[in-house]
Design a protein around this motif. Sequence first.
Motif, mmCIF file in Angstrom:
data_model
loop_
_atom_site.group_PDB
_atom_site.id
_atom_site.type_symbol
_atom_site.label_atom_id
_atom_site.label_comp_id
_atom_site.label_asym_id
_atom_site.label_seq_id
_atom_site.Cartn_x
_atom_site.Cartn_y
_atom_site.Cartn_z
ATOM 1 N N GLU A 26 0.842 -1.190 0.000
ATOM 2 C CA GLU A 26 0.000 0.000 0.000
ATOM 3 C C GLU A 26 0.884 1.250 0.000
ATOM 4 O O GLU A 26 1.903 1.297 0.687
ATOM 5 C CB GLU A 26 -0.906 0.024 1.244
ATOM 6 C CG GLU A 26 -1.915 -1.104 1.296
ATOM 7 C CD GLU A 26 -2.975 -0.956 0.226
ATOM 8 O OE1 GLU A 26 -3.188 0.183 -0.229
ATOM 9 O OE2 GLU A 26 -3.576 -1.972 -0.168
ATOM 10 N N PRO A 35 -4.908 9.620 1.308
ATOM 11 C CA PRO A 35 -5.617 9.632 0.021
ATOM 12 C C PRO A 35 -6.170 11.021 -0.277
ATOM 13 O O PRO A 35 -6.681 11.708 0.601
ATOM 14 C CB PRO A 35 -6.736 8.613 0.198
ATOM 15 C CG PRO A 35 -6.269 7.733 1.312
ATOM 16 C CD PRO A 35 -5.480 8.606 2.228
ATOM 17 N N LEU A 70 -7.521 12.251 -8.954
ATOM 18 C CA LEU A 70 -7.527 10.866 -9.428
ATOM 19 C C LEU A 70 -6.224 10.560 -10.172
ATOM 20 O O LEU A 70 -5.659 11.430 -10.851
ATOM 21 C CB LEU A 70 -8.709 10.619 -10.366
ATOM 22 C CG LEU A 70 -10.100 10.659 -9.741
ATOM 23 C CD1 LEU A 70 -11.151 10.667 -10.835
ATOM 24 C CD2 LEU A 70 -10.299 9.480 -8.806
ATOM 25 N N GLN A 84 -14.991 12.013 -7.617
ATOM 26 C CA GLN A 84 -14.016 10.915 -7.671
ATOM 27 C C GLN A 84 -14.716 9.572 -7.845
ATOM 28 O O GLN A 84 -14.351 8.762 -8.713
ATOM 29 C CB GLN A 84 -13.169 10.894 -6.391
ATOM 30 C CG GLN A 84 -12.017 11.883 -6.365
ATOM 31 C CD GLN A 84 -11.203 11.720 -5.091
ATOM 32 O OE1 GLN A 84 -11.755 11.556 -3.996
ATOM 33 N NE2 GLN A 84 -9.884 11.793 -5.220
ATOM 34 N N LYS A 85 -15.701 9.334 -6.987
ATOM 35 C CA LYS A 85 -16.432 8.069 -7.016
ATOM 36 C C LYS A 85 -17.154 7.898 -8.353
ATOM 37 O O LYS A 85 -17.162 6.810 -8.949
ATOM 38 C CB LYS A 85 -17.417 8.031 -5.857
ATOM 39 C CG LYS A 85 -18.166 6.716 -5.743
ATOM 40 C CD LYS A 85 -19.095 6.731 -4.531
ATOM 41 C CE LYS A 85 -19.855 5.414 -4.404
ATOM 42 N NZ LYS A 85 -20.784 5.416 -3.239
ATOM 43 N N ILE A 127 -14.566 6.967 -11.095
ATOM 44 C CA ILE A 127 -14.066 5.593 -10.989
ATOM 45 C C ILE A 127 -15.096 4.610 -11.540
ATOM 46 O O ILE A 127 -14.759 3.658 -12.254
ATOM 47 C CB ILE A 127 -13.714 5.272 -9.527
ATOM 48 C CG1 ILE A 127 -12.491 6.109 -9.086
ATOM 49 C CG2 ILE A 127 -13.411 3.787 -9.358
ATOM 50 C CD1 ILE A 127 -12.159 5.985 -7.619
ATOM 51 N N GLU A 182 -14.483 2.350 -15.140
ATOM 52 C CA GLU A 182 -14.119 0.983 -14.775
ATOM 53 C C GLU A 182 -14.254 0.071 -16.000
ATOM 54 O O GLU A 182 -15.332 -0.051 -16.594
ATOM 55 C CB GLU A 182 -15.000 0.475 -13.629
ATOM 56 C CG GLU A 182 -14.593 -0.912 -13.141
ATOM 57 C CD GLU A 182 -15.431 -1.375 -11.955
ATOM 58 O OE1 GLU A 182 -15.197 -2.486 -11.477
ATOM 59 O OE2 GLU A 182 -16.331 -0.614 -11.520
ATOM 60 N N ALA A 242 -6.720 2.658 -16.139
ATOM 61 C CA ALA A 242 -7.013 2.458 -14.712
ATOM 62 C C ALA A 242 -7.185 3.818 -14.059
ATOM 63 O O ALA A 242 -6.341 4.701 -14.223
ATOM 64 C CB ALA A 242 -5.870 1.693 -14.043
ATOM 65 N N LYS A 294 -7.847 5.555 -10.332
ATOM 66 C CA LYS A 294 -7.845 5.313 -8.887
ATOM 67 C C LYS A 294 -7.649 6.614 -8.136
ATOM 68 O O LYS A 294 -7.274 7.630 -8.719
ATOM 69 C CB LYS A 294 -6.730 4.326 -8.522
ATOM 70 C CG LYS A 294 -6.869 2.962 -9.191
ATOM 71 C CD LYS A 294 -5.754 2.024 -8.754
ATOM 72 C CE LYS A 294 -5.902 0.652 -9.419
ATOM 73 N NZ LYS A 294 -4.841 -0.288 -9.000
ATOM 74 N N ILE A 295 -7.892 6.552 -6.826
ATOM 75 C CA ILE A 295 -7.688 7.729 -5.971
ATOM 76 C C ILE A 295 -6.195 7.908 -5.739
ATOM 77 O O ILE A 295 -5.484 6.959 -5.411
ATOM 78 C CB ILE A 295 -8.428 7.570 -4.629
ATOM 79 C CG1 ILE A 295 -9.939 7.495 -4.884
ATOM 80 C CG2 ILE A 295 -8.104 8.714 -3.683
ATOM 81 C CD1 ILE A 295 -10.746 7.209 -3.642
ATOM 82 N N VAL A 347 -0.443 6.497 -6.292
ATOM 83 C CA VAL A 347 -1.844 6.153 -6.330
ATOM 84 C C VAL A 347 -2.216 5.297 -5.117
ATOM 85 O O VAL A 347 -1.424 4.471 -4.668
ATOM 86 C CB VAL A 347 -2.173 5.395 -7.643
ATOM 87 C CG1 VAL A 347 -1.442 4.107 -7.718
ATOM 88 C CG2 VAL A 347 -3.680 5.144 -7.737
ATOM 89 N N ALA A 365 -4.601 2.371 -3.288
ATOM 90 C CA ALA A 365 -5.206 1.124 -3.745
ATOM 91 C C ALA A 365 -6.710 1.264 -3.840
ATOM 92 O O ALA A 365 -7.316 2.015 -3.103
ATOM 93 C CB ALA A 365 -4.845 0.024 -2.782
#
Length: 318
Positions: free
Chosen positions: A205, A210, A215, A270-271, A274, A278, A288, A290-291, A316, A318
Motif C-alpha cells: 500500500e 488519500p 484521481l 471521484q467516485k 471511478i 471501470e 485504470a 484510482k484515488i 496512487v 489502492a
Amino acid sequence: MSDAPAAPVTEQGVPPVAQTEEVPSFKVFIGNLAYSTTDEGLKAFFEPVQSDIISAQVIMRGNRSAGYGFVALSTVEAAQKAVEALDKKQLDGRQIIVEIAKPADQKENERKDRKSRRRPGRRGSRAVPGEVTEAEANGEAKTEDAAPAEGEAPKLKKKKKKTVKKSIAKASAPDDVAEPAAPASEGELFHRKRTPRPRRAVGEEPAGEPSKSVLFVANLGFNIDDAALAALFTEAGINVVSARIVRRQYGRPRKSKGYGFVDVGDEAEQKKAIEAFEGKEVGGRPIAVKIAVNAQARETKENGDADEGTSEVAIVAA
C-alpha cells in the motif's frame, strides 16, 4: 623512248621520300570551355575565319575535356580577327576566352621567372645546405640557420617552459580541512544525479493520505496530452478542475510516461469517475482510474509541472 627525266635512286635502290614544307600556323587559345564542347563544335564556332582554320582541338584529360583547347590558323591576321570577333562570346552555355596562344619558349621563360621570384623559405625554394640562395645574395632574405663564425659559440634554441596549472586553494588548504564546494552552475544542477527512489513491493500500500479530489489515471497512450486527458473526463460527464500528464524529466520534447492526474473537485466526483471508467478502453488500452495519494510530491517536482506552493500527488492509492 621517253624524254622524262629518270627518278633519282639511292644506293639501296629505293627512291627518296619527298620532303613537304611545313605550313606555318598561328594558334589561338580558347579557355572556359564547357565539358560537352567537341572539336567539331569548336571548329564551327570559328565561322568568321573558317577558311583559315588548319586544325581545332579540345584538350582532353583521359575521357574528359580539360576545359580549354587550341585552334591553328594559317595567318596572324586571321588569329587576330578571331580574337576580336569571338572573345567573351557564348559557346555551349559558357562565356569563353579567346586569345593569341603564347609560344612554348615564352611560357617556359615565364614559368622559370615565377619560380625564381618565390619567397625564401617556401617548399621547393630552399637551397642545398651550404649554398647561398639568390635572394640571400641580393640581401632580400635572412639566413636563419647560418653557421656560427670561427670562435663563436653556437646559439642554442630556447625551450618553451611548460606551465602546470595548480589549484591554489588545494595547495594552501590543510589536509584535515575540507575544501568548500564551488557553487554549481545551472547546467550542473540540471544534470546532477539524484538518489533513486526505492520502489514499492508488488501489492504494498502507498504511504500517505488519500486525496479527496485528485484521481490517478494510468495506462494512457503516449500521444495523449493534458487537453486530451481533460476532454476524456469532461465527455464522460465528470467535472474537471485540472488535468496533467506526467512527462519524462529530460528530452525535447519531453515524452509522456503514460499516466497522469485529474483533479475533479470533490470525493463525489471521484467516485463517479471511478465507476464511469471501470473497464473502459481508450485508444485500445484498458485505462485504470484510482484515488491518488498526497504523501509524496517528488514526481511532480522532478517534472517541473507544479507551481511553487501547490500540493500535488505522485502515488496512487489502492
